[in-house]
Design a protein around this motif. Structure first.
Motif, PDB file in Angstrom:
ATOM      1  N   GLU A 247      -1.449  27.138   3.135  1.00 58.34           N
ATOM      2  CA  GLU A 247      -1.411  25.876   3.866  1.00 58.34           C
ATOM      3  C   GLU A 247      -2.781  25.229   3.928  1.00 58.34           C
ATOM      4  O   GLU A 247      -2.920  24.012   3.799  1.00 58.34           O
ATOM      5  N   ARG A 248      -3.801  26.052   4.114  1.00 60.82           N
ATOM      6  CA  ARG A 248      -5.153  25.483   4.131  1.00 60.82           C
ATOM      7  C   ARG A 248      -5.502  24.847   2.792  1.00 60.82           C
ATOM      8  O   ARG A 248      -6.139  23.820   2.717  1.00 60.82           O
ATOM      9  N   GLN A 249      -5.053  25.533   1.709  1.00 60.72           N
ATOM     10  CA  GLN A 249      -5.393  25.014   0.375  1.00 60.72           C
ATOM     11  C   GLN A 249      -4.747  23.667   0.104  1.00 60.72           C
ATOM     12  O   GLN A 249      -5.310  22.837  -0.574  1.00 60.72           O
ATOM     13  N   THR A 250      -3.536  23.459   0.616  1.00 62.24           N
ATOM     14  CA  THR A 250      -2.817  22.245   0.243  1.00 62.24           C
ATOM     15  C   THR A 250      -3.123  21.068   1.153  1.00 62.24           C
ATOM     16  O   THR A 250      -2.792  19.945   0.832  1.00 62.24           O
ATOM     17  N   ARG A 251      -3.757  21.308   2.263  1.00 59.75           N
ATOM     18  CA  ARG A 251      -3.839  20.212   3.229  1.00 59.75           C
ATOM     19  C   ARG A 251      -4.763  19.078   2.787  1.00 59.75           C
ATOM     20  O   ARG A 251      -4.557  17.941   3.167  1.00 59.75           O
ATOM     21  N   ALA A 252      -5.753  19.417   1.955  1.00 60.75           N
ATOM     22  CA  ALA A 252      -6.650  18.345   1.498  1.00 60.75           C
ATOM     23  C   ALA A 252      -5.873  17.334   0.658  1.00 60.75           C
ATOM     24  O   ALA A 252      -5.995  16.122   0.854  1.00 60.75           O
ATOM     25  N   PHE A 253      -5.038  17.843  -0.257  1.00 63.71           N
ATOM     26  CA  PHE A 253      -4.273  16.918  -1.101  1.00 63.71           C
ATOM     27  C   PHE A 253      -3.284  16.115  -0.269  1.00 63.71           C
ATOM     28  O   PHE A 253      -3.121  14.901  -0.467  1.00 63.71           O
ATOM     29  N   GLU A 254      -2.615  16.776   0.667  1.00 63.73           N
ATOM     30  CA  GLU A 254      -1.670  16.054   1.526  1.00 63.73           C
ATOM     31  C   GLU A 254      -2.368  14.933   2.284  1.00 63.73           C
ATOM     32  O   GLU A 254      -1.861  13.827   2.388  1.00 63.73           O
ATOM     33  N   TYR A 255      -3.509  15.275   2.808  1.00 61.82           N
ATOM     34  CA  TYR A 255      -4.245  14.286   3.603  1.00 61.82           C
ATOM     35  C   TYR A 255      -4.658  13.101   2.725  1.00 61.82           C
ATOM     36  O   TYR A 255      -4.507  11.937   3.117  1.00 61.82           O
ATOM     37  N   ALA A 256      -5.146  13.416   1.512  1.00 63.57           N
ATOM     38  CA  ALA A 256      -5.569  12.343   0.600  1.00 63.57           C
ATOM     39  C   ALA A 256      -4.373  11.455   0.229  1.00 63.57           C
ATOM     40  O   ALA A 256      -4.496  10.229   0.172  1.00 63.57           O
ATOM     41  N   ARG A 257      -3.214  12.063   0.002  1.00 63.07           N
ATOM     42  CA  ARG A 257      -2.025  11.271  -0.335  1.00 63.07           C
ATOM     43  C   ARG A 257      -1.603  10.379   0.821  1.00 63.07           C
ATOM     44  O   ARG A 257      -1.207   9.238   0.648  1.00 63.07           O
ATOM     45  N   HIS A 258      -1.674  10.938   2.012  1.00 62.66           N
ATOM     46  CA  HIS A 258      -1.314  10.180   3.206  1.00 62.66           C
ATOM     47  C   HIS A 258      -2.230   8.954   3.353  1.00 62.66           C
ATOM     48  O   HIS A 258      -1.776   7.844   3.606  1.00 62.66           O
ATOM     49  N   LYS A 259      -3.506   9.174   3.130  1.00 64.29           N
ATOM     50  CA  LYS A 259      -4.452   8.060   3.234  1.00 64.29           C
ATOM     51  C   LYS A 259      -4.222   7.055   2.105  1.00 64.29           C
ATOM     52  O   LYS A 259      -4.361   5.847   2.300  1.00 64.29           O
ATOM     53  N   ALA A 260      -3.882   7.559   0.923  1.00 63.10           N
ATOM     54  CA  ALA A 260      -3.590   6.652  -0.200  1.00 63.10           C
ATOM     55  C   ALA A 260      -2.374   5.795   0.130  1.00 63.10           C
ATOM     56  O   ALA A 260      -2.340   4.596  -0.163  1.00 63.10           O
ATOM     57  N   TRP A 261      -1.373   6.391   0.777  1.00 64.45           N
ATOM     58  CA  TRP A 261      -0.180   5.635   1.182  1.00 64.45           C
ATOM     59  C   TRP A 261      -0.568   4.508   2.136  1.00 64.45           C
ATOM     60  O   TRP A 261      -0.112   3.374   2.019  1.00 64.45           O
ATOM     61  N   ARG A 262      -1.437   4.812   3.064  1.00 63.59           N
ATOM     62  CA  ARG A 262      -1.869   3.785   4.019  1.00 63.59           C
ATOM     63  C   ARG A 262      -2.629   2.669   3.300  1.00 63.59           C
ATOM     64  O   ARG A 262      -2.443   1.492   3.574  1.00 63.59           O
ATOM     65  N   MET A 263      -3.509   3.067   2.374  1.00 68.72           N
ATOM     66  CA  MET A 263      -4.265   2.044   1.639  1.00 68.72           C
ATOM     67  C   MET A 263      -3.340   1.172   0.796  1.00 68.72           C
ATOM     68  O   MET A 263      -3.530  -0.031   0.703  1.00 68.72           O
ATOM     69  N   MET A 264      -2.336   1.799   0.171  1.00 65.41           N
ATOM     70  CA  MET A 264      -1.388   1.012  -0.625  1.00 65.41           C
ATOM     71  C   MET A 264      -0.710  -0.036   0.248  1.00 65.41           C
ATOM     72  O   MET A 264      -0.541  -1.186  -0.152  1.00 65.41           O
ATOM     73  N   GLY A 265      -0.328   0.367   1.450  1.00 65.47           N
ATOM     74  CA  GLY A 265       0.326  -0.566   2.362  1.00 65.47           C
ATOM     75  C   GLY A 265      -0.606  -1.708   2.748  1.00 65.47           C
ATOM     76  O   GLY A 265      -0.202  -2.872   2.809  1.00 65.47           O
ATOM     77  N   MET A 266      -1.857  -1.357   2.997  1.00 64.12           N
ATOM     78  CA  MET A 266      -2.835  -2.387   3.372  1.00 64.12           C
ATOM     79  C   MET A 266      -3.076  -3.338   2.193  1.00 64.12           C
ATOM     80  O   MET A 266      -3.160  -4.557   2.368  1.00 64.12           O
ATOM     81  N   LEU A 267      -3.213  -2.770   1.001  1.00 67.37           N
ATOM     82  CA  LEU A 267      -3.460  -3.609  -0.174  1.00 67.37           C
ATOM     83  C   LEU A 267      -2.246  -4.492  -0.462  1.00 67.37           C
ATOM     84  O   LEU A 267      -2.384  -5.648  -0.871  1.00 67.37           O
ATOM     85  N   ASP A 268      -1.076  -3.961  -0.216  1.00 65.49           N
ATOM     86  CA  ASP A 268       0.138  -4.734  -0.395  1.00 65.49           C
ATOM     87  C   ASP A 268       0.124  -5.955   0.522  1.00 65.49           C
ATOM     88  O   ASP A 268       0.432  -7.070   0.105  1.00 65.49           O
ATOM     89  N   LYS A 269      -0.268  -5.739   1.767  1.00 63.71           N
ATOM     90  CA  LYS A 269      -0.380  -6.869   2.713  1.00 63.71           C
ATOM     91  C   LYS A 269      -1.422  -7.864   2.196  1.00 63.71           C
ATOM     92  O   LYS A 269      -1.240  -9.071   2.283  1.00 63.71           O
ATOM     93  N   PHE A 270      -2.515  -7.324   1.685  1.00 60.93           N
ATOM     94  CA  PHE A 270      -3.616  -8.187   1.233  1.00 60.93           C
ATOM     95  C   PHE A 270      -3.167  -9.085   0.077  1.00 60.93           C
ATOM     96  O   PHE A 270      -3.379 -10.287   0.111  1.00 60.93           O
ATOM     97  N   VAL A 271      -2.489  -8.469  -0.934  1.00 64.46           N
ATOM     98  CA  VAL A 271      -2.129  -9.298  -2.094  1.00 64.46           C
ATOM     99  C   VAL A 271      -1.047 -10.312  -1.757  1.00 64.46           C
ATOM    100  O   VAL A 271      -0.912 -11.319  -2.435  1.00 64.46           O
ATOM    101  N   SER A 272      -0.277 -10.052  -0.698  1.00 65.73           N
ATOM    102  CA  SER A 272       0.725 -11.070  -0.364  1.00 65.73           C
ATOM    103  C   SER A 272       0.264 -12.009   0.750  1.00 65.73           C
ATOM    104  O   SER A 272       1.041 -12.853   1.185  1.00 65.73           O
ATOM    105  N   ALA A 273      -0.975 -11.867   1.186  1.00 64.36           N
ATOM    106  CA  ALA A 273      -1.440 -12.733   2.278  1.00 64.36           C
ATOM    107  C   ALA A 273      -1.867 -14.104   1.734  1.00 64.36           C
ATOM    108  O   ALA A 273      -2.240 -14.234   0.573  1.00 64.36           O
ATOM    109  N   ASP A 274      -1.810 -15.062   2.613  1.00 63.61           N
ATOM    110  CA  ASP A 274      -2.173 -16.435   2.244  1.00 63.61           C
ATOM    111  C   ASP A 274      -3.654 -16.633   2.573  1.00 63.61           C
ATOM    112  O   ASP A 274      -4.007 -17.103   3.643  1.00 63.61           O
ATOM    113  N   LEU A 275      -4.509 -16.244   1.636  1.00 64.18           N
ATOM    114  CA  LEU A 275      -5.949 -16.243   1.943  1.00 64.18           C
ATOM    115  C   LEU A 275      -6.723 -17.177   1.020  1.00 64.18           C
ATOM    116  O   LEU A 275      -7.914 -16.960   0.758  1.00 64.18           O
TER     117      LEU A 275
END
Ligand SMILES: O=C(O)CCC(=O)C(=O)O
Ligand SMILES: [Fe+2]
Length: 327
Positions: A247-275
Motif C-alpha cells: 500500500e505504501r508503494q502504490t500511494r504515490a501513483f494514486e495520489y499523482a493520478r488524483h491530482k491529475a484528475w483535478r487538474m484535468m477538470g480545472m483545465l477543462d473549465k479553463f478551455v471552455s471559459a469565456d476569457l
C-alpha cells in the motif's frame, strides 16, 4: 440497490456549527438517518466476499481483534461495482445537496472494518477510536453486527469537531451524554456523513457476533473546490507486512493520478471559459490555479511523504471552499 433518499438526522447547525460551514461545504447535512441501501441477501453476499478478503487485512498489535482491509475496491470487483454505480452517486448527491463522484483515489473507494468480537473475555471490545475522516462524504454500510444489540453501533459526537478534539485532548474521552448511537438495524443499512466535520467511531461492544462495516468515500465532482485528501491510506502504526508495504508503494501513483484528475477538470473549465478579454496577468492567474494541484503533488512527492494533517487542516480552515474561482 434501493434508491430511497435518506433524510437528515443532524444538520451542521444542529451540532453547533455556524452558518459559514454550510456555505463553505455547500450542504447542511452533518449526518443522515440510517437508510436501507442493499437488501439483506446482497449484504450477505458481500459478507461472503469479505471473508475472502480477510487475508489482505492490516492488523494493529494493540488491538488484535480489529482488522482493516483497505483498497477493497481493487480487491473485489463486486465492491468496486457497487461504489461506482451511478445510481449511488446520484443518491448521495441528492442527499448532500451537491454533486459527488466516487473517490478519485480508487484505494479510498472502499475499506472494510472487521471486528472479531466473539473471542472469550468479559470486557467490552474496543472497536475503534474516535476520529474524523479525511474524505468529505462517507458512506458507512452495515454488513454484519452493527445493530447495536451488543454495542458496536455507529456513534457520533453531538458537537463540533473542534469541541470534540478539545474534550478528547483534555479528558481522553467524550461525555456519554453527548455521544449518539446510530444502530443500523440490519445488514444492508447505511448512513451518510460529512465525516471530516463530525467526530465519530464504532462504539465499544460486548463479546458477540462478528461486526463488519464497509466504508466508501466520495468527493465533490467540482475540482475547483480545495482538495482535502492527503492520501493517508496507510495509517500510522500499521506494520511492515507485505500488505502495508504494497500500500505504501502504490500511494504515490494514486495520489499523482488524483491530482491529475483535478487538474484535468480545472483545465477543462479553463478551455471552455469565456476569457477573450482577459489580460495576460489574469490568464497567468487562471493557469496557475489549474496547475496548483500538480505543483503541490510534485513537491509532496519530492519531499518523500504526503503530509496528511497539513492538508486536512488547510481544507478545514480554507474560507474559499465551495466558491468558484474569480476571473
Ligand atoms: O465501523 C464504523 O462504525 C465506523 C467506521 C468509520 O468511521 C471509518 O472506517 O472511517
Ligand atoms: Fe470514519
Amino acid at each position: 440497490m434501493s434508491t430511497e433518499l435518506p433524510s437528515t438526522l443532524r444538520t451542521f447547525e444542529s451540532i453547533g456549527y455556524g452558518p459559514e460551514l454550510q456555505q463553505r461545504v455547500g450542504s447542511n447535512l452533518a449526518i443522515s438517518e440510517p437508510f436501507r441501501l442493499l437488501n439483506r441477501a446482497d449484504a450477505e453476499y458481500l459478507d461472503s466476499c469479505i471473508v475472502d478478503l480477510e487475508k489482505f487485512a492490516i492488523r494493529n498489535d494493540s488491538n488484535p481483534r480489529r482488522a482493516v482491509v483497505r483498497g477493497a475496491a481493487y480487491r473485489s470487483t463486486d465492491i468496486r461495482r457497487l461504489f461506482s454505480d451511478e445510481r449511488l452517486t446520484q443518491l448521495l448527491s441528492r442527499t448532500v445537496g451537491y454533486e459527488v463522484v466516487p473517490s478519485t483515489l480508487p484505494h479510498q473507494m472502499a475499506h472494510i472494518n472487521i471486528m472479531d468480537a466473539d473471542k472469550p473475555g468479559s470486557e467490552d471490545v474496543d472497536t475503534g477510536n474516535w476520529h474524523i475522516d479525511q474524505n468529505p462524504v462517507v458512506l458507512v454500510l452495515n454488513i454484519a453486527g452493527m445493530d447495536g444489540g451488543t454495542g458496536g453501533a455507529f456513534q457520533f459526537f453531538d458537537g463540533t469537531r473542534d469541541e470534540s478534539m478539545e474534550l478528547l485532548s483534555r479528558h481522553g474521552k467524550l461525555p456519554d451524554s453527548r455521544c449518539v448511537d446510530i444502530p443500523l438495524p440490519e445488514p444492508g443499512y447505511g448512513v451518510v456523513i460529512h465525516g471530516a466535520f463530525v467526530m465519530h467511531r464504532a462504539s465499544p461492544m460486548a463479546p458477540g457476533p462478528r461486526r463488519v462495516s464497509l466504508v466508501s468515500a466520495f468527493e465533490p465532482s467540482d475540482p475547483s473546490r480545495p482538495d482535502m485528501n492527503p492520501n493517508r491510506f496507510v495509517a500510522d502504526g500499521y506494520g511492515d507486512d507485505q500488505n502495508g508495504v504494497a500500500e505504501r508503494q502504490t500511494r504515490a501513483f494514486e495520489y499523482a493520478r488524483h491530482k491529475a484528475w483535478r487538474m484535468m477538470g480545472m483545465l477543462d473549465k479553463f478551455v471552455s471559459a469565456d476569457l477573450w478579454e482577459a489580460s495576460p496577468d489574469e490568464l497567468v492567474a487562471h493557469l496557475a490555479r489549474c496547475m496548483q494541484d500538480g505543483l503541490q503533488c510534485a513537491s509532496a512527492l519530492q519531499m518523500g511523504e504526503v503530509e496528511p494533517r497539513a492538508a486536512l487542516v488547510q481544507y478545514l480552515n480554507d474560507t474559499s471552499v465551495g466558491s468558484e474561482p474569480k476571473s
